[in-house]
Scaffold this motif. Sequence first.
Motif, PDB file in Angstrom:
ATOM      1  N   LYS A  70      -3.971   3.247  -1.556  1.00 19.63           N
ATOM      2  CA  LYS A  70      -5.074   3.051  -0.614  1.00 19.63           C
ATOM      3  C   LYS A  70      -6.323   2.536  -1.327  1.00 19.63           C
ATOM      4  O   LYS A  70      -7.006   1.642  -0.846  1.00 19.63           O
ATOM      5  CB  LYS A  70      -5.385   4.357   0.109  1.00 19.63           C
ATOM      6  N   TYR A  71      -6.632   3.098  -2.492  1.00 18.99           N
ATOM      7  CA  TYR A  71      -7.812   2.688  -3.250  1.00 18.99           C
ATOM      8  C   TYR A  71      -7.465   2.047  -4.590  1.00 18.99           C
ATOM      9  O   TYR A  71      -8.344   1.729  -5.364  1.00 18.99           O
ATOM     10  CB  TYR A  71      -8.721   3.894  -3.515  1.00 18.99           C
ATOM     11  N   TYR A  72      -6.189   1.914  -4.888  1.00 17.07           N
ATOM     12  CA  TYR A  72      -5.788   1.370  -6.187  1.00 17.07           C
ATOM     13  C   TYR A  72      -5.625  -0.142  -6.067  1.00 17.07           C
ATOM     14  O   TYR A  72      -5.186  -0.642  -5.039  1.00 17.07           O
ATOM     15  CB  TYR A  72      -4.476   2.035  -6.640  1.00 17.07           C
ATOM     16  N   GLY A  73      -5.960  -0.853  -7.097  1.00 19.85           N
ATOM     17  CA  GLY A  73      -5.954  -2.316  -7.054  1.00 19.85           C
ATOM     18  C   GLY A  73      -4.594  -2.968  -7.185  1.00 19.85           C
ATOM     19  O   GLY A  73      -4.477  -4.181  -7.073  1.00 19.85           O
ATOM     20  N   VAL A  74      -3.552  -2.188  -7.432  1.00 19.77           N
ATOM     21  CA  VAL A  74      -2.211  -2.734  -7.634  1.00 19.77           C
ATOM     22  C   VAL A  74      -1.261  -2.006  -6.693  1.00 19.77           C
ATOM     23  O   VAL A  74      -1.342  -0.788  -6.550  1.00 19.77           O
ATOM     24  CB  VAL A  74      -1.762  -2.512  -9.099  1.00 19.77           C
ATOM     25  N   SER A  75      -0.356  -2.759  -6.062  1.00 23.83           N
ATOM     26  CA  SER A  75       0.665  -2.123  -5.232  1.00 23.83           C
ATOM     27  C   SER A  75       1.909  -3.007  -5.198  1.00 23.83           C
ATOM     28  O   SER A  75       1.816  -4.219  -5.379  1.00 23.83           O
ATOM     29  CB  SER A  75       0.149  -1.889  -3.814  1.00 23.83           C
ATOM     30  N   TYR A  76       3.045  -2.364  -4.968  1.00 24.03           N
ATOM     31  CA  TYR A  76       4.317  -3.087  -4.937  1.00 24.03           C
ATOM     32  C   TYR A  76       5.145  -2.614  -3.751  1.00 24.03           C
ATOM     33  O   TYR A  76       5.164  -1.427  -3.433  1.00 24.03           O
ATOM     34  CB  TYR A  76       5.084  -2.868  -6.251  1.00 24.03           C
ATOM     35  N   SER A  77       5.845  -3.548  -3.136  1.00 24.70           N
ATOM     36  CA  SER A  77       6.668  -3.200  -1.981  1.00 24.70           C
ATOM     37  C   SER A  77       8.153  -3.137  -2.321  1.00 24.70           C
ATOM     38  O   SER A  77       8.956  -2.780  -1.476  1.00 24.70           O
ATOM     39  CB  SER A  77       6.436  -4.202  -0.842  1.00 24.70           C
ATOM     40  N   SER A  78       8.522  -3.467  -3.562  1.00 21.69           N
ATOM     41  CA  SER A  78       9.931  -3.354  -3.954  1.00 21.69           C
ATOM     42  C   SER A  78      10.033  -2.922  -5.414  1.00 21.69           C
ATOM     43  O   SER A  78       9.124  -3.146  -6.212  1.00 21.69           O
ATOM     44  CB  SER A  78      10.660  -4.688  -3.772  1.00 21.69           C
ATOM     45  N   PHE A  79      11.149  -2.301  -5.713  1.00 24.97           N
ATOM     46  CA  PHE A  79      11.416  -1.871  -7.087  1.00 24.97           C
ATOM     47  C   PHE A  79      11.356  -3.067  -8.030  1.00 24.97           C
ATOM     48  O   PHE A  79      10.787  -2.992  -9.113  1.00 24.97           O
ATOM     49  CB  PHE A  79      12.789  -1.192  -7.158  1.00 24.97           C
ATOM     50  N   GLN A  80      11.927  -4.188  -7.617  1.00 25.72           N
ATOM     51  CA  GLN A  80      11.957  -5.378  -8.462  1.00 25.72           C
ATOM     52  C   GLN A  80      10.546  -5.879  -8.783  1.00 25.72           C
ATOM     53  O   GLN A  80      10.267  -6.276  -9.906  1.00 25.72           O
ATOM     54  CB  GLN A  80      12.783  -6.488  -7.800  1.00 25.72           C
ATOM     55  N   GLU A  81       9.647  -5.847  -7.790  1.00 25.57           N
ATOM     56  CA  GLU A  81       8.270  -6.288  -8.036  1.00 25.57           C
ATOM     57  C   GLU A  81       7.573  -5.440  -9.093  1.00 25.57           C
ATOM     58  O   GLU A  81       6.697  -5.925  -9.804  1.00 25.57           O
ATOM     59  CB  GLU A  81       7.447  -6.202  -6.733  1.00 25.57           C
ATOM     60  N   THR A  82       7.972  -4.185  -9.205  1.00 21.58           N
ATOM     61  CA  THR A  82       7.338  -3.269 -10.157  1.00 21.58           C
ATOM     62  C   THR A  82       7.608  -3.703 -11.592  1.00 21.58           C
ATOM     63  O   THR A  82       6.887  -3.309 -12.504  1.00 21.58           O
ATOM     64  CB  THR A  82       7.836  -1.830  -9.926  1.00 21.58           C
ATOM     65  N   ARG A 102     -21.552  -4.601  -4.976  1.00 17.87           N
ATOM     66  CA  ARG A 102     -21.343  -4.803  -3.539  1.00 17.87           C
ATOM     67  C   ARG A 102     -20.470  -6.020  -3.253  1.00 17.87           C
ATOM     68  O   ARG A 102     -20.672  -7.080  -3.845  1.00 17.87           O
ATOM     69  CB  ARG A 102     -22.686  -4.946  -2.828  1.00 17.87           C
ATOM     70  N   ASP A 103     -19.489  -5.820  -2.368  1.00 15.39           N
ATOM     71  CA  ASP A 103     -18.578  -6.898  -1.952  1.00 15.39           C
ATOM     72  C   ASP A 103     -18.061  -7.710  -3.142  1.00 15.39           C
ATOM     73  O   ASP A 103     -17.991  -8.934  -3.093  1.00 15.39           O
ATOM     74  CB  ASP A 103     -19.274  -7.829  -0.954  1.00 15.39           C
ATOM     75  N   SER A 104     -17.659  -7.020  -4.191  1.00 19.37           N
ATOM     76  CA  SER A 104     -17.282  -7.704  -5.432  1.00 19.37           C
ATOM     77  C   SER A 104     -15.800  -8.042  -5.541  1.00 19.37           C
ATOM     78  O   SER A 104     -15.402  -8.782  -6.432  1.00 19.37           O
ATOM     79  CB  SER A 104     -17.701  -6.865  -6.636  1.00 19.37           C
ATOM     80  N   GLU A 105     -14.978  -7.494  -4.645  1.00 23.88           N
ATOM     81  CA  GLU A 105     -13.544  -7.784  -4.678  1.00 23.88           C
ATOM     82  C   GLU A 105     -13.056  -8.033  -3.258  1.00 23.88           C
ATOM     83  O   GLU A 105     -13.658  -7.548  -2.295  1.00 23.88           O
ATOM     84  CB  GLU A 105     -12.766  -6.629  -5.317  1.00 23.88           C
ATOM     85  N   PHE A 106     -11.956  -8.768  -3.157  1.00 18.51           N
ATOM     86  CA  PHE A 106     -11.357  -9.085  -1.865  1.00 18.51           C
ATOM     87  C   PHE A 106     -10.012  -8.377  -1.805  1.00 18.51           C
ATOM     88  O   PHE A 106      -9.140  -8.599  -2.650  1.00 18.51           O
ATOM     89  CB  PHE A 106     -11.191 -10.602  -1.741  1.00 18.51           C
ATOM     90  N   LYS A 107      -9.846  -7.495  -0.818  1.00 16.79           N
ATOM     91  CA  LYS A 107      -8.624  -6.694  -0.710  1.00 16.79           C
ATOM     92  C   LYS A 107      -8.257  -6.546   0.764  1.00 16.79           C
ATOM     93  O   LYS A 107      -9.109  -6.209   1.584  1.00 16.79           O
ATOM     94  CB  LYS A 107      -8.870  -5.315  -1.346  1.00 16.79           C
ATOM     95  N   ASN A 108      -7.008  -6.780   1.068  1.00 14.32           N
ATOM     96  CA  ASN A 108      -6.507  -6.627   2.443  1.00 14.32           C
ATOM     97  C   ASN A 108      -7.355  -7.382   3.467  1.00 14.32           C
ATOM     98  O   ASN A 108      -7.683  -6.864   4.529  1.00 14.32           O
ATOM     99  CB  ASN A 108      -6.415  -5.146   2.819  1.00 14.32           C
ATOM    100  N   GLY A 109      -7.754  -8.598   3.116  1.00 14.83           N
ATOM    101  CA  GLY A 109      -8.459  -9.451   4.048  1.00 14.83           C
ATOM    102  C   GLY A 109      -9.942  -9.181   4.213  1.00 14.83           C
ATOM    103  O   GLY A 109     -10.573  -9.734   5.109  1.00 14.83           O
ATOM    104  N   GLN A 110     -10.491  -8.332   3.354  1.00 14.53           N
ATOM    105  CA  GLN A 110     -11.928  -8.069   3.466  1.00 14.53           C
ATOM    106  C   GLN A 110     -12.534  -7.808   2.085  1.00 14.53           C
ATOM    107  O   GLN A 110     -11.835  -7.445   1.153  1.00 14.53           O
ATOM    108  CB  GLN A 110     -12.202  -6.893   4.386  1.00 14.53           C
ATOM    109  N   PHE A 111     -13.846  -7.991   2.000  1.00 14.60           N
ATOM    110  CA  PHE A 111     -14.544  -7.705   0.763  1.00 14.60           C
ATOM    111  C   PHE A 111     -14.757  -6.197   0.644  1.00 14.60           C
ATOM    112  O   PHE A 111     -15.031  -5.520   1.632  1.00 14.60           O
ATOM    113  CB  PHE A 111     -15.904  -8.432   0.719  1.00 14.60           C
ATOM    114  N   ILE A 112     -14.623  -5.696  -0.577  1.00 11.45           N
ATOM    115  CA  ILE A 112     -14.863  -4.278  -0.842  1.00 11.45           C
ATOM    116  C   ILE A 112     -15.891  -4.149  -1.959  1.00 11.45           C
ATOM    117  O   ILE A 112     -16.036  -5.037  -2.797  1.00 11.45           O
ATOM    118  CB  ILE A 112     -13.575  -3.524  -1.232  1.00 11.45           C
ATOM    119  N   SER A 113     -16.584  -3.041  -1.944  1.00  9.49           N
ATOM    120  CA  SER A 113     -17.551  -2.729  -2.989  1.00  9.49           C
ATOM    121  C   SER A 113     -16.892  -1.806  -4.012  1.00  9.49           C
ATOM    122  O   SER A 113     -15.988  -1.031  -3.676  1.00  9.49           O
ATOM    123  CB  SER A 113     -18.785  -2.062  -2.396  1.00  9.49           C
ATOM    124  N   VAL A 114     -17.357  -1.899  -5.237  1.00  8.04           N
ATOM    125  CA  VAL A 114     -16.781  -1.124  -6.329  1.00  8.04           C
ATOM    126  C   VAL A 114     -17.905  -0.412  -7.073  1.00  8.04           C
ATOM    127  O   VAL A 114     -18.889  -1.039  -7.465  1.00  8.04           O
ATOM    128  CB  VAL A 114     -15.991  -2.047  -7.292  1.00  8.04           C
TER     129      VAL A 114
END
Length: 175
Positions: free
Chosen positions: A33-45, A153-165
Motif C-alpha cells: 500500500k505504501y511501498y514503492g515496489v510491488s509484484y503480481s507474479s512470482f516470476q516478476e519477483t 510534495r507531489d514528488s512521485e507518481f504512483k497508481n495514477g496520481q502524484f504522492i508526497s514523500v
Amino acid sequence: MPTLETLRLSLEKIKSEDQELIFRGLSHPEVIKYYGVSYSSFQETKEQMEWYTNLEKSNSGMWWAIWLKDSKEFCGAIGYNGLMEEHKKAELGFWLLPEFWGKGIVQEAGQKVIQYFFRDLELHRIEAYVEAGNINSSKALKRLGFEHEGCLRDSEFKNGQFISVDIFALLNPTP
C-alpha cells in the motif's frame, strides 16, 4: 555480508531461495500500500532478487531477511541502498509481513542495522523516505531516533496520481 543477531532476530543475507518469501511480502496488498515496489507474479519477483544481488555487487547497498530465531519464521526485510561513500550516507528501507506488525521487530532490527551503519560502514547520515500517510513507518522511524526533515510534495507518481514523500534522517551521534 554479515549476519546480524539480536535477542529475538537473525538478519541474514537474502538468498535466491527466499524468492517465494519476498514475493509473499511484495505482493501483499497491506505491505505494498505504501511501498514503492510491488509484484503480481512470482516470476516478476525475480527482478527484485536481481536488484538485491546487484546492490551488493555494486557496493551500493545490502538487504537482510528478518527471521525470528526461535520459530525460524520469515518476518520481512531491512537494508540500505543509495550508499554515497563520498557523503557518508545511505537510505534505510524496511518492510514486514502484516502478521508481524506492532511487535517491535522494526525497532529491534533497525537498532542493529543502524549500529552496523555507524560503526562498521562509518556512515554519518541515514535517510529514510516514507510515503506521506504511512503513519506506522513514520512512527517506527521516530522510535529509532530519526527526525522528520520535511515533505517532498507531489514528488512521485504512483497508481495514477502524484504522492508526497516525507524525509527522515538520523545522524551518527559519534562523528
